[in-house]
Scaffold this active site. Structure first.
Site, PDB file in Angstrom:
ATOM      1  CB  SER A 233      -1.184  -0.040   1.397  1.00  6.31           C
ATOM      2  OG  SER A 233      -1.740   1.470   1.418  1.00  6.31           O
ATOM      3  CG  ASP A 460      -6.973  -3.312  -3.259  1.00 10.50           C
ATOM      4  OD1 ASP A 460      -6.500  -2.412  -3.105  1.00 10.50           O
ATOM      5  OD2 ASP A 460      -5.046  -3.385  -2.867  1.00 10.50           O
ATOM      6  CG  HIS A 490      -5.391  -2.678   0.875  1.00  8.21           C
ATOM      7  ND1 HIS A 490      -5.114  -2.686  -0.386  1.00  8.21           N
ATOM      8  CD2 HIS A 490      -4.588  -2.529   2.012  1.00  8.21           C
ATOM      9  CE1 HIS A 490      -4.115  -1.070  -0.396  1.00  8.21           C
ATOM     10  NE2 HIS A 490      -3.894  -1.683   1.390  1.00  8.21           N
TER      11      HIS A 490
END
Length: 521
Positions: A233, A460, A490
């Protein structure tokens, strides 16, 4: 239905993530890539590794990390770094590190440094939580993570007391009239002032460029010629900035759940609104496919989502019972829904929470919201959201007033009837920040870097799939290797997908670079 203590513990252990990053070109590693003379002492420092203490309140609390299979204990240490890299001989800050030694020391490749995102997430709590997934990689790497500057056990940023945070997060972050707009604006001003009072001179120096410099100092202190890196991320954006600044120091690197480097504040928020809406659509489709096994009303995805928007509208008028004397507000409910969409494993809790809230019990959705906000069961907060605000606001130049955010609401509502309103108003979250931002969006071009795996997940919610291709292209030809996981959630590696894990493990352990465009299902 009431939420059990076990359910609440699971939900409060969840980690969260979001955006940030960018900097100037140093393709020849000068001066940023080589240690300047006045930093020689910092690069030569010896870390004093010792058994890890229990996580601090700012990290999220809890017991010390348990030993790994085979009895390997976690070790923690502090690394000194300059507060201001333009003045490396000046004030220092401490950065907290954690590691687990490689099993095969004779064939050890080096350290594999993890950043789990946020910005604001504590690596000292996340790495032990997910370490079983990385046992294959630990065969030849020391697993290492850290709390970045501004985060957790490192020199951190705090913005408000726990009591004040309870009130702050219960506010209506999608104001319906001028009075609610003033309330929100006043609260944001007070929050920013609290951050400045606590962190003061540190606030200008918590951005991603400085975190990338910390990574390179860490590489040297750990004794590695190259940085081997696993970024998730926001960690992908930090990794991209590092690769741009220090391309010749990149070793084997994976970017998983990729932030789109082309995005500024508005584009990033709009992309997230669409991403979370896509994940909610997929959740609703799954619920419909299970027919009578689904507890939510509706025979089509649209009907289920209409039920959700109706429930949120009712909560806007009147919050319901939550946990203790804390109520489930509309804001908490939206946060809770978003938190549950980070992983398909949490869809069951989302279904249960929505069903319970429809019956007047908001405890489960409130627990999910608490997980998003870093609230512990004892009422203390980690500093994940304070650090998130501090890092994002010093990274990005844009400063939207509430009025400017309001003008953009139609586009956000179109992107998502559930999340759009909140993400549109959130554009103004840095409007009262006391420190200016650095860039419009990050520069991650990295000519001369070793290949970097760039792994996107089609479903996602937080870092939409399109960001992976954008990152691979921005890194440059021969550097970005685009991979796709056709799935939900995610982050792909921790999904357990064997195809993804086999590709990544072969790359890190054997140096096998997969073909760009490879798809795992």
């Amino acid at each position: 239905m009431p939420i059990s203590a076990a359910q609440r513990a699971v939900l409060l252990a969840a980690t969260t993530v979001l955006l940030a990053a960018g900097c100037s070109d140093n393709g020849d590693d000068e001066p940023a890539g080589d240690t300047p003379t006045d930093m020689a002492g910092l690069a030569a420092q010896q870390l004093e590794w010792a058994p890890c203490p229990p996580p601090s309140a700012a990290e999220g609390g809890g017991p010390p990390p348990s030993p790994l299979p085979g009895g390997t204990a976690w070790e923690c240490a502090f690394m000194d770094a300059p507060l201001d890299y333009d003045d490396p001989g000046g004030e220092k800050i401490e950065l907290a590190l954690i590691r687990a030694r490689a099993r095969d020391q004779a064939n050890r490749i080096g350290s594999l440094v993890f950043n789990f995102g946020g910005p604001g997430g504590s690596g000292l709590t996340a790495l032990p939580s997910f370490a079983p997934d990385y046992e294959k990689l630990r065969s030849r790497y020391d697993l290492v993570s850290f709390d970045p500057r501004g985060v957790g056990r490192s020199e951190d940023v705090e913005c408000a007391s726990d009591r004040d945070l309870d009130a702050y997060y219960a506010l209506d972050f999608s104001p319906d009239d001028a009075a609610e707009e003033r309330t929100l604006s006043d609260a944001q001003k007070k929050y920013a002032a609290g951050c400045e009072k606590d962190a003061g001179a540190m606030l200008p120096h918590v951005g991603t460029e400085n975190a990338a410099r910390d990574l390179d100092l860490m590489r040297e202190v750990l004794g590695d010629d190259k940085l081997h890196y696993f970024g998730i991320s926001y960690g992908t954006e930090l990794g991209g900035v590092y690769a741009h600044m220090f391309p010749k120091k990149v070793g084997r690197a994976l970017f998983d759940a990729v932030v789109d480097p082309r995005s500024g504040t508005e584009d990033g928020a709009l992309g997230q609104a669409k991403g979370f809406q896509l994940a909610l659509d997929n959740f609703a489709k799954d619920c419909v496919a299970r027919e009578d096994a689904c507890a939510l009303p509706g025979s089509t995805p649209d009907e289920i989502e209409s039920f959700i928007t109706g429930l949120l509208a009712e909560l806007d008028k009147k919050p319901i019972a939550g946990i203790g004397d804390r109520k489930l507000t509309q804001t908490h409910a939206v946060n809770g829904i978003a938190q549950a969409l980070y992983s398909k494993e949490y869809w069951q809790y989302l279904e249960q929470g929505l069903d319970a809230a429809d019956g007047g019990d908001g405890a489960l959705l409130l627990s999910l919201s608490d997980s998003m906000n870093g609230r512990n069961q004892n009422g203390t907060y980690s500093n994940i959201q304070a650090a998130n605000a501090a890092i994002n606001c010093v990274d990005f130049k844009e400063r939207y007033s509430l009025g400017q955010a309001k003008e953009r609401l139609p586009e956000f509502r179109k992107a998502s009837p559930v999340f759009g309103e909140f993400m549109g108003w959130a554009l103004a979250s840095c409007s009262q920040w006391p420190v200016p931002g650095a860039w419009d969006h990050p520069d991650v071009s990295a000519p001369g870097s070793a290949p970097i795996l760039v792994l996107g997940t089609t479903g996602d919610p937080a870092t939409p799939y399109e960001g992976a291709r954008a990152m691979a292209e921005a890194l440059g030809k021969g550097v970005g290797v685009e991979l796709t996981y056709d799935g939900e959630g995610h982050g792909a590696y921790n999904s357990g997908n064997a195809c993804v894990q086999n590709l990544v493990n072969a790359y890190f352990l054997d140096g096998k670079v997969p073909a760009s465009g490879t798809v795992c299902k």
